[in-house]
Design a protein around this motif. Structure first.
Motif, PDB file in Angstrom:
ATOM      1  N   ALA A  27      27.797  -7.287 -14.074  1.00 27.43           N
ATOM      2  CA  ALA A  27      26.158  -7.045 -13.181  1.00 27.43           C
ATOM      3  C   ALA A  27      26.288  -7.539 -11.711  1.00 27.43           C
ATOM      4  CB  ALA A  27      25.882  -8.072 -14.388  1.00 27.43           C
ATOM      5  N   GLY A  28      25.361  -6.647 -10.953  1.00 26.19           N
ATOM      6  CA  GLY A  28      24.830  -7.952  -9.948  1.00 26.19           C
ATOM      7  C   GLY A  28      25.062  -6.167  -8.694  1.00 26.19           C
ATOM      8  N   GLY A  29      23.637  -5.690  -8.689  1.00 28.15           N
ATOM      9  CA  GLY A  29      24.081  -4.648  -8.028  1.00 28.15           C
ATOM     10  C   GLY A  29      24.854  -2.850  -8.384  1.00 28.15           C
ATOM     11  N   LEU A  30      25.073  -2.739  -9.743  1.00 30.20           N
ATOM     12  CA  LEU A  30      25.838  -1.640 -10.075  1.00 30.20           C
ATOM     13  C   LEU A  30      25.296  -0.894  -9.623  1.00 30.20           C
ATOM     14  CD1 LEU A  30      27.752  -3.674 -12.976  1.00 30.20           C
ATOM     15  CD2 LEU A  30      28.895  -3.139 -10.749  1.00 30.20           C
ATOM     16  N   THR A  31      25.373   0.476  -9.508  1.00 22.62           N
ATOM     17  CA  THR A  31      24.659   1.690  -9.341  1.00 22.62           C
ATOM     18  C   THR A  31      25.012   3.366  -9.294  1.00 22.62           C
ATOM     19  OG1 THR A  31      25.356   2.471  -7.105  1.00 22.62           O
ATOM     20  CG2 THR A  31      23.341   1.022  -7.256  1.00 22.62           C
ATOM     21  N   PRO A  32      24.758   3.850 -10.402  1.00 22.84           N
ATOM     22  CA  PRO A  32      25.409   4.875  -9.717  1.00 22.84           C
ATOM     23  C   PRO A  32      26.929   5.273  -9.315  1.00 22.84           C
ATOM     24  CG  PRO A  32      23.452   6.021 -11.017  1.00 22.84           C
ATOM     25  CD  PRO A  32      23.729   4.346  -9.894  1.00 22.84           C
ATOM     26  N   ASP A  33      26.466   5.286  -7.679  1.00 18.59           N
ATOM     27  CA  ASP A  33      27.546   5.203  -6.969  1.00 18.59           C
ATOM     28  C   ASP A  33      28.233   4.199  -6.801  1.00 18.59           C
ATOM     29  OD1 ASP A  33      25.870   7.818  -6.159  1.00 18.59           O
ATOM     30  OD2 ASP A  33      23.966   6.104  -5.213  1.00 18.59           O
ATOM     31  N   SER A  90      18.379  -2.698 -12.328  1.00 20.35           N
ATOM     32  CA  SER A  90      17.649  -2.138 -10.934  1.00 20.35           C
ATOM     33  C   SER A  90      18.314  -0.965 -10.314  1.00 20.35           C
ATOM     34  CB  SER A  90      17.594  -3.601 -10.292  1.00 20.35           C
ATOM     35  OG  SER A  90      18.586  -3.520  -9.797  1.00 20.35           O
ATOM     36  N   GLY A  91      19.866  -1.008 -10.179  1.00 22.55           N
ATOM     37  CA  GLY A  91      20.520   0.262 -10.185  1.00 22.55           C
ATOM     38  C   GLY A  91      20.415   1.064 -10.919  1.00 22.55           C
ATOM     39  N   VAL A  92      19.435   1.872 -11.923  1.00 18.50           N
ATOM     40  CA  VAL A  92      18.901   2.890 -12.336  1.00 18.50           C
ATOM     41  C   VAL A  92      17.296   2.779 -12.746  1.00 18.50           C
ATOM     42  CG1 VAL A  92      21.136   3.155 -14.041  1.00 18.50           C
ATOM     43  CG2 VAL A  92      19.594   1.590 -14.842  1.00 18.50           C
ATOM     44  N   GLU A  93      16.759   2.320 -11.923  1.00 18.25           N
ATOM     45  CA  GLU A  93      15.327   2.541 -11.647  1.00 18.25           C
ATOM     46  C   GLU A  93      14.857   3.359 -10.458  1.00 18.25           C
ATOM     47  OE1 GLU A  93      14.587  -1.891 -13.862  1.00 18.25           O
ATOM     48  OE2 GLU A  93      14.118  -1.725 -11.487  1.00 18.25           O
ATOM     49  N   SER A  94      13.784   3.532 -10.594  1.00 16.77           N
ATOM     50  CA  SER A  94      12.736   4.207  -9.421  1.00 16.77           C
ATOM     51  C   SER A  94      12.078   3.913  -8.966  1.00 16.77           C
ATOM     52  CB  SER A  94      12.078   5.901  -9.787  1.00 16.77           C
ATOM     53  OG  SER A  94      11.423   5.436 -11.038  1.00 16.77           O
ATOM     54  N   ALA A  95      11.906   2.121  -9.263  1.00 12.88           N
ATOM     55  CA  ALA A  95      10.971   1.495  -8.430  1.00 12.88           C
ATOM     56  C   ALA A  95      11.406  -0.264 -10.032  1.00 12.88           C
ATOM     57  CB  ALA A  95       9.159   1.497  -9.163  1.00 12.88           C
ATOM     58  N   PRO A  96      10.407  -1.149  -9.503  1.00 12.96           N
ATOM     59  CA  PRO A  96      10.706  -2.619 -10.457  1.00 12.96           C
ATOM     60  C   PRO A  96      10.253  -2.125 -11.444  1.00 12.96           C
ATOM     61  CG  PRO A  96      10.440  -2.939  -8.285  1.00 12.96           C
ATOM     62  CD  PRO A  96      10.233  -1.641  -7.820  1.00 12.96           C
ATOM     63  N   GLY A  97      11.200  -1.964 -12.739  1.00  8.18           N
ATOM     64  CA  GLY A  97      10.791  -2.383 -14.469  1.00  8.18           C
ATOM     65  C   GLY A  97      10.493  -0.834 -14.804  1.00  8.18           C
ATOM     66  N   VAL A  98      10.585   0.474 -13.928  1.00  6.78           N
ATOM     67  CA  VAL A  98      11.046   2.036 -14.273  1.00  6.78           C
ATOM     68  C   VAL A  98      11.706   2.144 -13.976  1.00  6.78           C
ATOM     69  CG1 VAL A  98       9.388   3.739 -13.059  1.00  6.78           C
ATOM     70  CG2 VAL A  98       8.076   1.858 -12.902  1.00  6.78           C
ATOM     71  N   LYS A  99      12.028   2.287 -15.134  1.00  9.22           N
ATOM     72  CA  LYS A  99      13.641   2.954 -15.511  1.00  9.22           C
ATOM     73  C   LYS A  99      13.892   4.956 -15.404  1.00  9.22           C
ATOM     74  CE  LYS A  99      16.543  -0.819 -16.281  1.00  9.22           C
ATOM     75  NZ  LYS A  99      15.530  -1.321 -15.970  1.00  9.22           N
ATOM     76  N   ASP A 100      14.995   5.365 -15.060  1.00  6.25           N
ATOM     77  CA  ASP A 100      14.970   6.454 -14.078  1.00  6.25           C
ATOM     78  C   ASP A 100      16.287   7.137 -15.247  1.00  6.25           C
ATOM     79  OD1 ASP A 100      16.441   8.994 -13.109  1.00  6.25           O
ATOM     80  OD2 ASP A 100      15.157   8.834 -11.928  1.00  6.25           O
ATOM     81  N   THR A 101      15.291   8.150 -16.704  1.00  4.42           N
ATOM     82  CA  THR A 101      16.369   8.576 -16.850  1.00  4.42           C
ATOM     83  C   THR A 101      17.787   9.130 -16.654  1.00  4.42           C
ATOM     84  OG1 THR A 101      15.297  10.894 -17.250  1.00  4.42           O
ATOM     85  CG2 THR A 101      15.040   8.845 -18.661  1.00  4.42           C
ATOM     86  N   PHE A 109      24.885   6.534 -14.310  1.00  3.05           N
ATOM     87  CA  PHE A 109      25.195   5.402 -14.332  1.00  3.05           C
ATOM     88  C   PHE A 109      26.889   5.587 -16.283  1.00  3.05           C
ATOM     89  CE2 PHE A 109      26.563   1.590 -15.843  1.00  3.05           C
ATOM     90  CZ  PHE A 109      26.212   0.569 -14.398  1.00  3.05           C
ATOM     91  N   CYS A 110      26.522   6.004 -16.432  1.00  6.77           N
ATOM     92  CA  CYS A 110      27.504   6.002 -17.741  1.00  6.77           C
ATOM     93  C   CYS A 110      28.028   6.923 -17.260  1.00  6.77           C
ATOM     94  CB  CYS A 110      26.509   6.739 -18.894  1.00  6.77           C
ATOM     95  SG  CYS A 110      25.229   5.037 -19.774  1.00  6.77           S
ATOM     96  N   ARG A 111      28.306   8.302 -17.067  1.00  6.81           N
ATOM     97  CA  ARG A 111      28.849   9.049 -16.904  1.00  6.81           C
ATOM     98  C   ARG A 111      30.379   8.470 -15.997  1.00  6.81           C
ATOM     99  NH1 ARG A 111      24.542  12.874 -16.430  1.00  6.81           N
ATOM    100  NH2 ARG A 111      25.168  12.258 -13.774  1.00  6.81           N
ATOM    101  N   ALA A 112      29.808   8.027 -14.627  1.00  8.81           N
ATOM    102  CA  ALA A 112      30.462   7.524 -14.070  1.00  8.81           C
ATOM    103  C   ALA A 112      31.731   6.070 -14.365  1.00  8.81           C
ATOM    104  CB  ALA A 112      29.841   6.206 -12.911  1.00  8.81           C
ATOM    105  N   ALA A 113      30.527   5.425 -14.990  1.00 12.51           N
ATOM    106  CA  ALA A 113      31.255   4.308 -15.817  1.00 12.51           C
ATOM    107  C   ALA A 113      32.394   4.698 -16.728  1.00 12.51           C
ATOM    108  CB  ALA A 113      30.309   3.033 -16.522  1.00 12.51           C
ATOM    109  N   LEU A 114      31.968   5.610 -17.120  1.00  9.12           N
ATOM    110  CA  LEU A 114      33.145   6.518 -18.457  1.00  9.12           C
ATOM    111  C   LEU A 114      34.482   6.891 -17.821  1.00  9.12           C
ATOM    112  CD1 LEU A 114      30.595   7.591 -21.285  1.00  9.12           C
ATOM    113  CD2 LEU A 114      32.094   5.184 -21.221  1.00  9.12           C
TER     114      LEU A 114
END
Length: 210
Positions: A162-168, A186-197, A203-208
């Motif tokens: 964990a820690g600072g992981l993003t789609p990039d 936070s790496g998949v948020e548009s604001a603190p606590g607001v997830k961006d679908t 993120f999932c595409r990049a990880a897989l």
């Protein structure tokens, strides 16, 4: 074998669905009032039921006393409880022995010595979650640590990154560390606590694909 993916800090039915549809294997629910991702027990219970049978549900708690811990576990009945504070190995081990939950512990990875010290959790936890050292809040700070600390390390406990992981950067993180499970908040948020679908899906595409 594909990497496992945890999307943490979810707080709405829409983002739970988005995470599951994108391929997340775990969703995280935070019950810690100072966090912008905090969910009250009633909502956490509903989100847990929504995900039942589709993804494993991780309840994240921080330095909670036994009464609150018990109340939260009884209300939500997660698959996993993740401790993200200064809980002792002995206390965590007692939870693991006495209750029917998989137990994880987040560890702020500062240096190679942290890896050595993490051996104290052998037999006490089912998985260690290596995160960036805590700042104002434990987790969800969008800060990565030096992944080279994990290069070639022989893990004696199942682990996650964990820690600072993003789609990039998640694909690079997986390649450099060999992480079997990656965790983002936070790496998949548009604001603190607001997830961006859209970011969850990316993120999932990049990880897989890593």
């Amino acid at each position: 074998m594909s990497v496992a993916i945890k999307i943490c800090g979810l707080s709405t039915p829409e983002t739970v669905d988005a995470a599951i549809e994108a391929g997340a294997t775990h969703i995280g629910l935070v019950h810690f009032e100072p966090s912008p991702r905090h969910v009250p027990l009633d909502l956490a219970r509903e989100l847990r039921e929504q995900a039942r049978g589709k993804a494993k549900v991780v309840l994240l708690m921080v330095n909670a006393d036994p009464e609150l811990t018990g109340r939260a576990l009884n209300a939500i009945k997660p698959d996993i409880i993740q401790f993200h504070g200064s809980e002792t190995p002995e206390w965590i081990g007692g939870i693991r022995r006495s209750l029917p939950y998989e137990v994880w512990k987040a560890v702020g990875l500062k240096d190679a010595g942290t890896l050595t010290r993490s051996r104290k959790y052998i037999g006490k936890v089912d998985r260690l979650l290596f995160d960036a050292p805590a700042k104002k809040l434990p987790g969800g700070n969008g800060i990565a640590f030096d992944w080279s600390l994990l290069a070639g390390h022989e893990h004696e406990i199942d682990w996650a990154l964990a820690g600072g992981l993003t789609p990039d950067n998640v694909a690079q993180a997986i390649r450099e560390t060999g992480a079997p499970l990656v965790d983002t908040s936070s790496g998949v948020e548009s604001a603190p606590g607001v997830k961006d679908t859209a970011r969850i899906a990316a993120f999932c595409r990049a990880a897989l694909a890593a």
